[in-house]
Design a protein around this motif. Structure first.
Motif, PDB file in Angstrom:
ATOM      1  N   VAL A  77      37.954  31.661  38.644  1.00 35.35           N
ATOM      2  CA  VAL A  77      39.246  31.173  39.114  1.00 35.35           C
ATOM      3  C   VAL A  77      39.896  30.568  37.883  1.00 35.35           C
ATOM      4  CG1 VAL A  77      40.473  29.577  40.629  1.00 35.35           C
ATOM      5  CG2 VAL A  77      38.376  30.694  41.436  1.00 35.35           C
ATOM      6  N   GLY A  78      41.037  31.135  37.474  1.00 39.82           N
ATOM      7  CA  GLY A  78      41.594  30.680  36.210  1.00 39.82           C
ATOM      8  C   GLY A  78      43.100  30.649  36.158  1.00 39.82           C
ATOM      9  N   SER A  79      43.575  30.140  35.026  1.00 40.50           N
ATOM     10  CA  SER A  79      45.011  30.058  34.792  1.00 40.50           C
ATOM     11  C   SER A  79      45.304  30.314  33.320  1.00 40.50           C
ATOM     12  CB  SER A  79      45.546  28.684  35.194  1.00 40.50           C
ATOM     13  OG  SER A  79      44.982  27.690  34.370  1.00 40.50           O
ATOM     14  N   GLY A  83      49.807  30.588  26.814  1.00 40.04           N
ATOM     15  CA  GLY A  83      48.859  31.372  26.033  1.00 40.04           C
ATOM     16  C   GLY A  83      47.429  30.867  26.053  1.00 40.04           C
ATOM     17  N   ARG A  84      47.138  29.752  26.702  1.00 36.94           N
ATOM     18  CA  ARG A  84      45.774  29.214  26.785  1.00 36.94           C
ATOM     19  C   ARG A  84      45.164  29.590  28.134  1.00 36.94           C
ATOM     20  NH1 ARG A  84      42.144  25.560  24.790  1.00 36.94           N
ATOM     21  NH2 ARG A  84      40.954  24.359  26.304  1.00 36.94           N
ATOM     22  N   TYR A  85      44.007  30.239  28.070  1.00 37.94           N
ATOM     23  CA  TYR A  85      43.277  30.645  29.261  1.00 37.94           C
ATOM     24  C   TYR A  85      42.199  29.609  29.564  1.00 37.94           C
ATOM     25  CZ  TYR A  85      45.034  35.464  28.736  1.00 37.94           C
ATOM     26  OH  TYR A  85      45.815  36.582  28.647  1.00 37.94           O
ATOM     27  N   GLU A  86      42.106  29.198  30.826  1.00 41.96           N
ATOM     28  CA  GLU A  86      41.035  28.319  31.276  1.00 41.96           C
ATOM     29  C   GLU A  86      40.493  28.876  32.584  1.00 41.96           C
ATOM     30  OE1 GLU A  86      42.462  24.315  31.551  1.00 41.96           O
ATOM     31  OE2 GLU A  86      42.742  24.146  29.391  1.00 41.96           O
ATOM     32  N   THR A  87      39.190  29.004  32.667  1.00 44.71           N
ATOM     33  CA  THR A  87      38.563  29.595  33.842  1.00 44.71           C
ATOM     34  C   THR A  87      37.409  28.726  34.315  1.00 44.71           C
ATOM     35  OG1 THR A  87      39.040  31.795  32.945  1.00 44.71           O
ATOM     36  CG2 THR A  87      37.473  31.679  34.744  1.00 44.71           C
ATOM     37  N   THR A  88      37.335  28.516  35.627  1.00 43.28           N
ATOM     38  CA  THR A  88      36.183  27.880  36.252  1.00 43.28           C
ATOM     39  C   THR A  88      35.273  28.995  36.745  1.00 43.28           C
ATOM     40  OG1 THR A  88      37.495  25.988  36.942  1.00 43.28           O
ATOM     41  CG2 THR A  88      35.429  26.371  38.124  1.00 43.28           C
ATOM     42  N   LEU A  89      33.989  28.864  36.464  1.00 47.09           N
ATOM     43  CA  LEU A  89      32.999  29.870  36.835  1.00 47.09           C
ATOM     44  C   LEU A  89      32.030  29.314  37.872  1.00 47.09           C
ATOM     45  CD1 LEU A  89      31.975  30.969  33.215  1.00 47.09           C
ATOM     46  CD2 LEU A  89      33.656  32.085  34.707  1.00 47.09           C
ATOM     47  N   ASN A  90      31.643  30.156  38.820  1.00 42.51           N
ATOM     48  CA  ASN A  90      30.592  29.815  39.775  1.00 42.51           C
ATOM     49  C   ASN A  90      29.684  31.019  39.927  1.00 42.51           C
ATOM     50  OD1 ASN A  90      31.170  27.094  40.883  1.00 42.51           O
ATOM     51  ND2 ASN A  90      33.133  28.062  41.314  1.00 42.51           N
ATOM     52  N   VAL A  91      28.377  30.789  39.816  1.00 36.65           N
ATOM     53  CA  VAL A  91      27.410  31.848  40.077  1.00 36.65           C
ATOM     54  C   VAL A  91      27.377  32.065  41.588  1.00 36.65           C
ATOM     55  CG1 VAL A  91      24.981  32.522  39.963  1.00 36.65           C
ATOM     56  CG2 VAL A  91      26.021  31.266  38.052  1.00 36.65           C
ATOM     57  N   LEU A  92      27.550  33.302  42.028  1.00 36.16           N
ATOM     58  CA  LEU A  92      27.460  33.589  43.460  1.00 36.16           C
ATOM     59  C   LEU A  92      26.000  33.556  43.870  1.00 36.16           C
ATOM     60  CD1 LEU A  92      30.062  36.404  44.146  1.00 36.16           C
ATOM     61  CD2 LEU A  92      30.308  33.940  44.335  1.00 36.16           C
ATOM     62  N   PHE A  93      25.660  32.604  44.734  1.00 37.19           N
ATOM     63  CA  PHE A  93      24.278  32.456  45.168  1.00 37.19           C
ATOM     64  C   PHE A  93      23.815  33.724  45.871  1.00 37.19           C
ATOM     65  CE2 PHE A  93      21.009  31.271  48.228  1.00 37.19           C
ATOM     66  CZ  PHE A  93      20.049  30.850  47.324  1.00 37.19           C
ATOM     67  N   GLY A  94      22.620  34.154  45.545  1.00 30.45           N
ATOM     68  CA  GLY A  94      22.042  35.356  46.127  1.00 30.45           C
ATOM     69  C   GLY A  94      22.326  36.610  45.328  1.00 30.45           C
ATOM     70  N   SER A  95      23.148  36.498  44.268  1.00 29.08           N
ATOM     71  CA  SER A  95      23.506  37.692  43.486  1.00 29.08           C
ATOM     72  C   SER A  95      22.518  37.990  42.366  1.00 29.08           C
ATOM     73  CB  SER A  95      24.908  37.531  42.893  1.00 29.08           C
ATOM     74  OG  SER A  95      24.932  36.518  41.894  1.00 29.08           O
ATOM     75  N   THR A 109      35.198  28.955  30.920  1.00 32.77           N
ATOM     76  CA  THR A 109      35.538  29.665  29.694  1.00 32.77           C
ATOM     77  C   THR A 109      36.900  29.166  29.245  1.00 32.77           C
ATOM     78  OG1 THR A 109      36.630  31.530  30.806  1.00 32.77           O
ATOM     79  CG2 THR A 109      34.280  31.766  30.331  1.00 32.77           C
ATOM     80  N   THR A 110      37.136  29.222  27.942  1.00 38.40           N
ATOM     81  CA  THR A 110      38.437  28.879  27.377  1.00 38.40           C
ATOM     82  C   THR A 110      38.779  29.863  26.272  1.00 38.40           C
ATOM     83  OG1 THR A 110      37.426  27.356  25.787  1.00 38.40           O
ATOM     84  CG2 THR A 110      38.236  26.407  27.858  1.00 38.40           C
ATOM     85  N   TRP A 111      40.061  30.157  26.160  1.00 33.53           N
ATOM     86  CA  TRP A 111      40.569  31.000  25.075  1.00 33.53           C
ATOM     87  C   TRP A 111      41.945  30.486  24.728  1.00 33.53           C
ATOM     88  CZ3 TRP A 111      44.225  35.409  25.153  1.00 33.53           C
ATOM     89  CH2 TRP A 111      44.279  36.089  23.931  1.00 33.53           C
ATOM     90  N   ASP A 112      42.178  30.254  23.441  1.00 35.34           N
ATOM     91  CA  ASP A 112      43.443  29.685  22.999  1.00 35.34           C
ATOM     92  C   ASP A 112      44.488  30.719  22.634  1.00 35.34           C
ATOM     93  OD1 ASP A 112      42.738  27.018  23.361  1.00 35.34           O
ATOM     94  OD2 ASP A 112      41.660  26.993  21.464  1.00 35.34           O
ATOM     95  N   GLY A 113      44.245  31.978  22.948  1.00 36.34           N
ATOM     96  CA  GLY A 113      45.245  33.005  22.712  1.00 36.34           C
ATOM     97  C   GLY A 113      45.395  33.417  21.265  1.00 36.34           C
ATOM     98  N   GLY A 114      44.413  33.126  20.443  1.00 33.08           N
ATOM     99  CA  GLY A 114      44.464  33.519  19.031  1.00 33.08           C
ATOM    100  C   GLY A 114      44.328  35.019  18.853  1.00 33.08           C
ATOM    101  N   THR A 115      44.236  35.445  17.625  1.00 31.63           N
ATOM    102  CA  THR A 115      44.176  36.880  17.332  1.00 31.63           C
ATOM    103  C   THR A 115      42.830  37.503  17.704  1.00 31.63           C
ATOM    104  OG1 THR A 115      43.514  36.399  15.060  1.00 31.63           O
ATOM    105  CG2 THR A 115      45.864  36.745  15.480  1.00 31.63           C
TER     106      THR A 115
END
Length: 128
Positions: A77-79, A83-95, A109-115
């Motif tokens: 789930v992210g936004s 140009g800055r990406y931020e994502t919250t991660l959750n492991v799906l239980f049972g996967s 995860t984070t990404w600052d939109g660099g090259t």
């Protein structure tokens, strides 16, 4: 336990739906570091402006965490803001499969939109 690393973009196929304003993306990633895995990520993105977007998706990772090998699914789930990406991660239980059966966890995860087409990942995880 904590896993740190880099997520590199390997490929992407995007399709924009003019009726809904949603973009569907199929993305290939390579995880490098404490997580050593190949991954396939499918996501939906809504971008009301050029500098802002929200996305959700599921990603299947296949590889290794520490000495354990197998696969599992991460929920994203992210936004994107200015140009800055931020994502919250959750492991799906049972996967979890193989040695990763019973994995639980969350992270970001984070990404600052660099090259560079890579982001930083942090995953806190445990096993049942």
């Amino acid at each position: 336990m904590l896993a740190f690393g880099t997520v590199k973009l390997k490929g992407m196929d995007e399709k924009f739906d003019q009726n809904t304003g949603l973009t569907r993306s199929l993305v290939s990633h390579r995880y490098i570091g404490d997580i050593d895995a190949e991954a396939r990520f499918e996501c939906l993105t809504y971008a009301p402006s050029a500098n802002t977007a929200t996305f959700v998706g599921l990603e299947y990772l296949s590889g290794r965490i520490g000495s354990r090998t197998g696969g599992f699914i991460l929920q994203h789930v992210g936004s994107i803001k200015a140009g800055r990406y931020e994502t919250t991660l959750n492991v799906l239980f049972g996967s979890g499969t193989g040695d990763l059966t019973g994995i639980r966890g969350h992270g970001c995860t984070t990404w600052d939109g660099g090259t560079e087409q890579s982001s930083q990942v942090l995953l806190e995880y445990t096993f049942e």
